[in-house]
Design a protein around this motif. Structure first.
Motif, PDB file in Angstrom:
ATOM      1  N   UNK A  66       0.845  -1.191   0.000  1.00 43.35           N
ATOM      2  CA  UNK A  66       0.000   0.000   0.000  1.00 43.35           C
ATOM      3  C   UNK A  66       0.882   1.244   0.000  1.00 43.35           C
ATOM      4  N   UNK A  83      -5.798  12.861  -7.266  1.00 46.33           N
ATOM      5  CA  UNK A  83      -5.948  11.591  -6.576  1.00 46.33           C
ATOM      6  C   UNK A  83      -6.488  10.518  -7.501  1.00 46.33           C
ATOM      7  N   UNK A  84      -7.472  10.900  -8.246  1.00 39.42           N
ATOM      8  CA  UNK A  84      -8.082   9.960  -9.167  1.00 39.42           C
ATOM      9  C   UNK A  84      -7.016   9.349 -10.067  1.00 39.42           C
ATOM     10  N   UNK A  85      -6.155  10.187 -10.591  1.00 41.75           N
ATOM     11  CA  UNK A  85      -5.100   9.689 -11.470  1.00 41.75           C
ATOM     12  C   UNK A  85      -4.078   8.854 -10.710  1.00 41.75           C
ATOM     13  N   UNK A  87      -4.561   7.058  -7.993  1.00 36.82           N
ATOM     14  CA  UNK A  87      -5.137   5.758  -7.660  1.00 36.82           C
ATOM     15  C   UNK A  87      -5.073   4.824  -8.854  1.00 36.82           C
ATOM     16  N   UNK A  88      -5.420   5.339 -10.001  1.00 33.35           N
ATOM     17  CA  UNK A  88      -5.365   4.512 -11.204  1.00 33.35           C
ATOM     18  C   UNK A  88      -3.956   4.011 -11.448  1.00 33.35           C
ATOM     19  N   UNK A  91      -2.879   1.379  -8.891  1.00 37.43           N
ATOM     20  CA  UNK A  91      -3.583   0.118  -9.041  1.00 37.43           C
ATOM     21  C   UNK A  91      -2.972  -0.717 -10.153  1.00 37.43           C
ATOM     22  N   UNK A  96      -2.328  -0.647  -3.509  1.00 38.70           N
ATOM     23  CA  UNK A  96      -3.521   0.017  -3.019  1.00 38.70           C
ATOM     24  C   UNK A  96      -3.144   1.377  -2.477  1.00 38.70           C
ATOM     25  N   UNK A  97      -4.133   2.223  -2.459  1.00 38.28           N
ATOM     26  CA  UNK A  97      -3.875   3.584  -2.026  1.00 38.28           C
ATOM     27  C   UNK A  97      -4.660   3.898  -0.759  1.00 38.28           C
ATOM     28  N   UNK A  98      -3.925   4.374   0.200  1.00 39.82           N
ATOM     29  CA  UNK A  98      -4.503   4.783   1.459  1.00 39.82           C
ATOM     30  C   UNK A  98      -4.533   6.298   1.438  1.00 39.82           C
ATOM     31  N   UNK A  99      -5.683   6.851   1.707  1.00 39.52           N
ATOM     32  CA  UNK A  99      -5.761   8.302   1.579  1.00 39.52           C
ATOM     33  C   UNK A  99      -5.862   8.963   2.934  1.00 39.52           C
TER      34      UNK A  99
ATOM     35  N   UNK B  74     -14.160   9.806  -8.213  1.00 41.68           N
ATOM     36  CA  UNK B  74     -13.605  10.549  -7.092  1.00 41.68           C
ATOM     37  C   UNK B  74     -13.645  12.050  -7.300  1.00 41.68           C
ATOM     38  N   UNK B  97      -8.914   4.032   5.712  1.00 42.46           N
ATOM     39  CA  UNK B  97      -9.838   3.979   4.593  1.00 42.46           C
ATOM     40  C   UNK B  97      -9.086   3.732   3.296  1.00 42.46           C
ATOM     41  N   UNK B 101     -12.254   3.715  -6.884  1.00 36.57           N
ATOM     42  CA  UNK B 101     -13.233   4.280  -7.796  1.00 36.57           C
ATOM     43  C   UNK B 101     -13.514   3.253  -8.868  1.00 36.57           C
TER      44      UNK B 101
END
Lengths: 348, 348
Positions: A66, A83-85, A87-88, A91, A96-99, B74, B97, B101
């Motif tokens: 993570x 963030x959206x980018x 996370x992608x 992945x 995994x991404x913990x925010x 997101x 958490x 997405x």
DNA sequence: CACGACCTTTGCAGCGCTGCAAACAGCATG
DNA sequence: CATGCTGTTTGCAGCGCTGCAAAGGTCGTG
């Protein structure tokens, strides 16, 4: 809710008639497993519905798989788009991404660059600091792989990814000057230790004036604690109350610009005819607002993928790679708030 | 980057001259430890800088201490605002958490309600579904604690948290009718399996008309694939091209409303004089846009805390509690897009 | 002073997996 | 047929922690 005993490697091994180590090899796709055993194991896996226990794997491997991404505020469009980018990108690499959001709290930020309160929760951090000073960054846990986003210069033990803020800000200001505006304001300065991002933008603002041999109107440089709409709205109100209000404003974020425009419109002023406004970040809001907002558009996708890539590299290296200064490209996107309404368009 | 051997419970135990189990007891604050040993252990902990290894703890306990929050997108302000609250609420309870997405992808959503590809990554899921049908939800892994956000009715094996969409939508529509508008449009209908959220809003829209004994103008109900700005902009353009365009629009999200307003303004129409617009979600954008957007404001904080609370309850119960239908409050927030500009305000 | 009750501390096993190195093929070669 | 080689499989230990049950202390009571 305690879940019942789950299928383990050993169960699969038993059914397939091989050792649990072999099952592990198959599951992880290691080389050097004969096709025959692979099939046999695979069948057993399917039959039992085996799914690996990540926790056990991670413990054995000494890594968590993570990464943490730390931003000051999650509901700021710039950060959520980024963030959206991220996370992608993570992945894709199996992470995994913990925010975490710090709300700009310095202690919280400091804790995070020290692996949080416990070990092994994340293997590395992508960090967009706000309240964290250079000093705090210096005495951090040096074993924690770190990539910083934003405007902080790397000290060699971590990477830094961002656009060239000075150049971008200079460009934004020059755009306003090119419109023939003579009293250009800046909203968002933060002339104190933790406001490095803001300071770089102010520097660009000054450089633009210098290049044109124009004097900066010091009273038109407005400080704001954050870069959000209320700050922009408030700062604009202040500017309009001056004896000589500005005829153009460089806002240090699109949110600030939207707030500023809100105030301008409330006061019955026209944008850009009376006051031209330029923002920073290129969030989606600015493309649909009224008027639409001219902005500096950083390549967020590039920032995200670069940050992830570098972080994983750091995580995987035995010897820490040198801290790099990575520049993502940006561009000026001209919209109505400086160029005026598109032809044939009226105002509501 | 392989980190060197870290301080373990055993190291602390050795230094303190007690068993590792006792150290564990101290670290976890278990009762029944004498003050003397507690102090001795604490000193050793501090001296060595011991920090527990969460991975090992989780493996031993058979739980991950993480919950997953799954949203379609997101960068949608509504979701990021909600997420922000959820993260805070979870953190208070000692949970991390994990954010995912789905981009509305059905297979991805289906996988997630089945614990993802591996076990123990998260102990439960808060899920805001988009493409997932009732059926897919039915054959999910029933041992995975689940709370659904949005407009899906619970089947008794999970909780559902949301506002009363039908009532809220009726209220929104009635607000438009109260303004004396006679041709009210609706943007955002999704009359297919996975569009339950939209359908409830359409139902409220219809009910409002029924209560006034007014006929719904069927051709003014516009479908959109998503609830974002471009969808709103496009739908509005379509509406304006009709022979009899609407004089008011109920948009199924604030983003749709902002997109619609964008189109209206581009076409030289005035909001609300020519067309009144109401949105849904109460995102910050709508409070600073030009004009500001009247909206249905769900109590996001309440939704977030309730969802977390119920999920943790589920995780901790041996016997799954009954699936509840939990209603969060909402209210109508009237702004310029229906009420007109504030006194003394002109338009830019 | 012996005994039970209670509080505190301990030892051990094991969560489910992987790293490591040894064991065991199978096969070509001398 | 022994030898060495490569390729495949295995056993064991251990990641660092907690659950469990038993052991050890302390104390009041008969």
């Amino acid at each position: 809710m305690r879940r019942g005993r789950e299928v383990t490697l050993r169960d699969v091994a038993e059914l397939a008639g091989v050792s649990s180590r072999t099952v592990s090899n198959v599951v992880n796709g290691y080389a050097n497993v004969t096709e025959r055993t692979r099939l046999r194991v695979q069948r057993a896996v399917d039959q039992l519905g085996y799914r690996p226990n990540v926790l056990a794997r991670n413990l054995a491997q000494g890594r968590s798989g993570q990464i943490a991404v730390v931003v000051p505020y999650l509901d700021t469009p710039y950060f959520s788009e980024l963030l959206q980018s991220i996370i992608r990108a993570a992945r894709v690499q199996g992470y995994n991404v913990l925010i975490d959001q710090t709300d700009g709290d310095r202690d919280h930020e400091r804790m995070l660059v020290n692996h949080g309160s416990s070990r092994l929760l994340f293997d590395g951090v992508i960090f967009s600091p706000l309240g964290l000073s250079q000093a705090a960054l210096a005495d951090r846990d040096p074993t924690l792989p770190l990539v910083i986003l934003g405007e902080r210069v790397s000290d060699g033990t971590f990477d830094h990814v961002g656009i060239d803020d000075v150049a971008a800000s200079r460009q934004a200001t020059e755009h306003l000057l090119d419109l023939g505006r003579s009293r250009v304001a800046a909203i968002g300065d933060q002339p104190y230790e933790t406001g490095e991002a803001a300071q770089l933008r102010t520097r660009g603002f000054r450089e633009a004036h210098e290049r044109r041999s124009l004097a900066v109107h010091e009273e038109l440089i407005i400080r704001t604690p954050r870069f959000n709409r209320p700050d922009g709205a408030g700062a604009m109100a202040h500017l309009l109350d001056l004896d000589h209000p500005p005829d153009a404003v460089f806002c240090y974020s699109d949110l600030v610009a939207l707030g500023a425009i809100h105030t301008l419109v409330s006061r019955g002023l026209r944008v850009p005819e009376d006051v031209a406004v330029i923002g920073y970040d290129d969030i989606e809001d600015g493309a649909y607002s009224n008027p639409t907002v001219t902005t500096i558009s950083p390549d967020k996708e590039m920032i995200a993928t670069t940050a992830v890539e570098r972080l994983l590299l750091r995580i995987d290296s035995r010897t820490p790679p040198p801290g790099l200064e990575l520049r993502a490209p940006h561009k000026l996107v001209v919209r109505e708030s400086t160029a005026g309404p598109a032809p044939g368009r009226r105002r509501a």
